[in-house]
Design a protein around this motif. Structure first.
Motif, short mmCIF file in Angstrom:
data_model
loop_
_atom_site.label_atom_id
_atom_site.label_comp_id
_atom_site.label_asym_id
_atom_site.label_seq_id
_atom_site.Cartn_x
_atom_site.Cartn_y
_atom_site.Cartn_z
N HIS A 66 36.51 7.57 86.63
CA HIS A 66 36.48 6.28 85.92
C HIS A 66 36.35 6.45 84.41
O HIS A 66 36.57 5.50 83.66
N ARG A 67 36.01 7.67 83.96
CA ARG A 67 35.87 7.91 82.52
C ARG A 67 37.17 8.41 81.88
O ARG A 67 37.20 8.69 80.69
N ALA A 68 38.23 8.57 82.69
CA ALA A 68 39.50 9.08 82.17
C ALA A 68 40.05 8.15 81.10
O ALA A 68 40.00 6.93 81.23
N LYS A 69 40.56 8.74 80.03
CA LYS A 69 41.13 7.95 78.95
C LYS A 69 42.13 8.79 78.16
O LYS A 69 42.06 10.02 78.18
N GLY A 70 43.05 8.12 77.50
CA GLY A 70 43.97 8.83 76.63
C GLY A 70 45.07 9.56 77.39
O GLY A 70 45.41 9.24 78.53
N LEU B 255 47.58 18.43 86.14
CA LEU B 255 47.40 17.49 85.04
C LEU B 255 46.02 17.71 84.45
O LEU B 255 45.02 17.70 85.18
N LEU B 256 45.95 17.94 83.16
CA LEU B 256 44.68 18.09 82.45
C LEU B 256 44.36 16.75 81.80
O LEU B 256 44.97 16.37 80.81
N VAL B 257 43.42 16.05 82.39
CA VAL B 257 43.11 14.68 81.98
C VAL B 257 41.82 14.67 81.15
O VAL B 257 40.80 15.22 81.57
N VAL B 258 41.89 14.07 79.98
CA VAL B 258 40.73 13.98 79.09
C VAL B 258 39.80 12.86 79.56
O VAL B 258 40.25 11.75 79.85
N ILE B 259 38.50 13.16 79.65
CA ILE B 259 37.51 12.14 80.00
C ILE B 259 36.42 12.12 78.95
O ILE B 259 36.17 13.11 78.26
N ASP B 260 35.77 10.98 78.82
CA ASP B 260 34.68 10.81 77.87
C ASP B 260 33.36 10.98 78.62
O ASP B 260 32.93 10.07 79.34
#
Length: 372
Positions: free
Chosen positions: A133-137, A150-155
């Motif tokens: 749920h913190r995935a963004k960008g 897939l390398l997914v950026v999270i905050d």
């Protein structure tokens, strides 16, 4: 703090080919854009887009947004070093944003390819599902040993900073990977045994020189790197947990350029060159940041020769690699523990007025060392 989730894609044969073709064409387009950027000395995304957008779409057949992402990738690489033209491998990462990548729940991902949009099953672990749920960008499509990820950026939220009541000094070494000022240590014998085993195997394969041997060399290089990375994760996690549980900060040595400042025997050169202290420090630093533990870097000079009891510094104090005995007061201890205590003591007298994050890039010259 931004961290990265690694999500595995599970494409069928047709989808795998579409992803591979898209990756190849995308990086070919990046090379063509990089040639123009270098020739025109253009590091502006908008100016470069005016120069190449129409030609790239016509020549390579990329979608509008993939073309924009290719231009952005080239600009980011070119800004790092404007003295030479960038080159991108055919298997370089493809940058996706929300316009060309979407997720259908936690089970599928929809990506734009050269064959149009494809919906591909994805595989997540429990940790990825909790953090999703913190995935963004944006996300990067990468190819690792024949598998797409897939390398997914999270905050990731950081814990509130802990005002340290003291410091745990950490002495990093080769014989002992890490020793703390409380007397705890992580022996490097397991790492060294693995390194020697791979070293012997590497020598045999190099003497063969066949294509099969070269493929095997690449395989063992990856396996050895994964083993070192795993060990450093374990060590850094335990050290950060110990600091958090005791309400203390972590004191580390600023070891930048340490290899160029030290010499070793010929028999120890491979061990010395394979010393992964920077990776371990990086792991400690980001885990500490998430846990709210303060990290302080100190000047490493004479920490191994200085007596932690009386402060006398002398080369003769270090009797052997493991034994420390002060020639002034007679204090004896394990040499690594003595050094770790000195590191903790220097951090205590260097506590800043305002808490701030420090990094391994901090130069030792900026630190105020303890008078010897």
């Amino acid at each position: 703090m931004k961290t990265t989730l690694q999500i595995k894609l599970l494409p069928d044969g047709t989808q795998h080919s579409a992803l591979k073709e898209t990756m190849r064409v995308f990086n070919d387009a990046c090379n063509a854009i990089a040639e123009v950027a270098f020739r025109e000395q253009c590091a502006s995304k908008f100016a470069l887009q005016k120069l190449v957008y129409a030609d790239v779409r016509k020549q390579f057949g990329l979608s509008a947004q993939l073309t924009i992402r290719a231009i952005a990738k080239v600009v980011e690489a070119y800004k790092r070093d404007k003295s030479k033209q960038c080159f991108f491998k055919p298997t370089g990462a493809v940058v996706y944003d929300q316009r060309i990548l979407s997720f259908k729940g936690l089970d599928r991902a929809s990506l734009v390819t050269m064959q149009g949009r494809v919906s591909i099953p994805i595989q997540m672990g429990q940790y990825q599902r909790v953090q999703w749920h913190r995935a963004k960008g944006q996300a990067d499509l990468v190819l690792v040993k024949g598998a797409f990820f897939l390398l997914v950026v999270i905050d990731t939220p950081e814990a509130p900073p802990i005002d340290p009541s003291g410091f745990i000094g950490i002495d990093l070494g080769i014989t002992k990977v890490a020793t703390d000022s409380d007397g705890g240590s992580f022996c490097g014998s397991t790492v060294e045994r693995v390194r020697q085993r791979y070293h012997r195997l590497r020598r045999r394969l190099q003497s063969k020189g066949t294509r099969s041997a070269k493929r095997h060399l690449k395989k063992i290089r990856r396996k050895e790197a994964q083993f070192r990375r795993s060990q450093n994760h374990i060590i850094s996690k335990r050290l950060v947990e110990k600091a958090k549980d005791t309400g203390r900060g972590i004191a580390l040595e600023a070891l930048k350029h340490i290899r160029s400042r030290t010499t070793v025997r010929k028999s120890d050169r491979a061990k010395h060159s394979g010393w992964s202290f920077f990776q371990l420090q990086s792991f400690i630093e980001y885990k500490a940041k998430l846990a709210g533990v303060f990290v302080q870097y100190i000047d490493p000079w004479y920490t191994s020769r200085t007596c932690s009891a009386c402060g006398h510094a002398d080369k003769a104090n270090r009797k052997t690699q493991s034994h420390f005995q002060c020639v002034s007061c007679g204090y004896t201890d394990n040499a690594d523990i003595n050094a770790a205590i000195n590191i903790a003591a220097r951090a205590d007298v260097m506590q800043p007025m305002v808490m701030r994050a420090t990094t391994a890039k901090d130069s030792p010259s900026t630190a105020t060392s303890l008078p010897l």
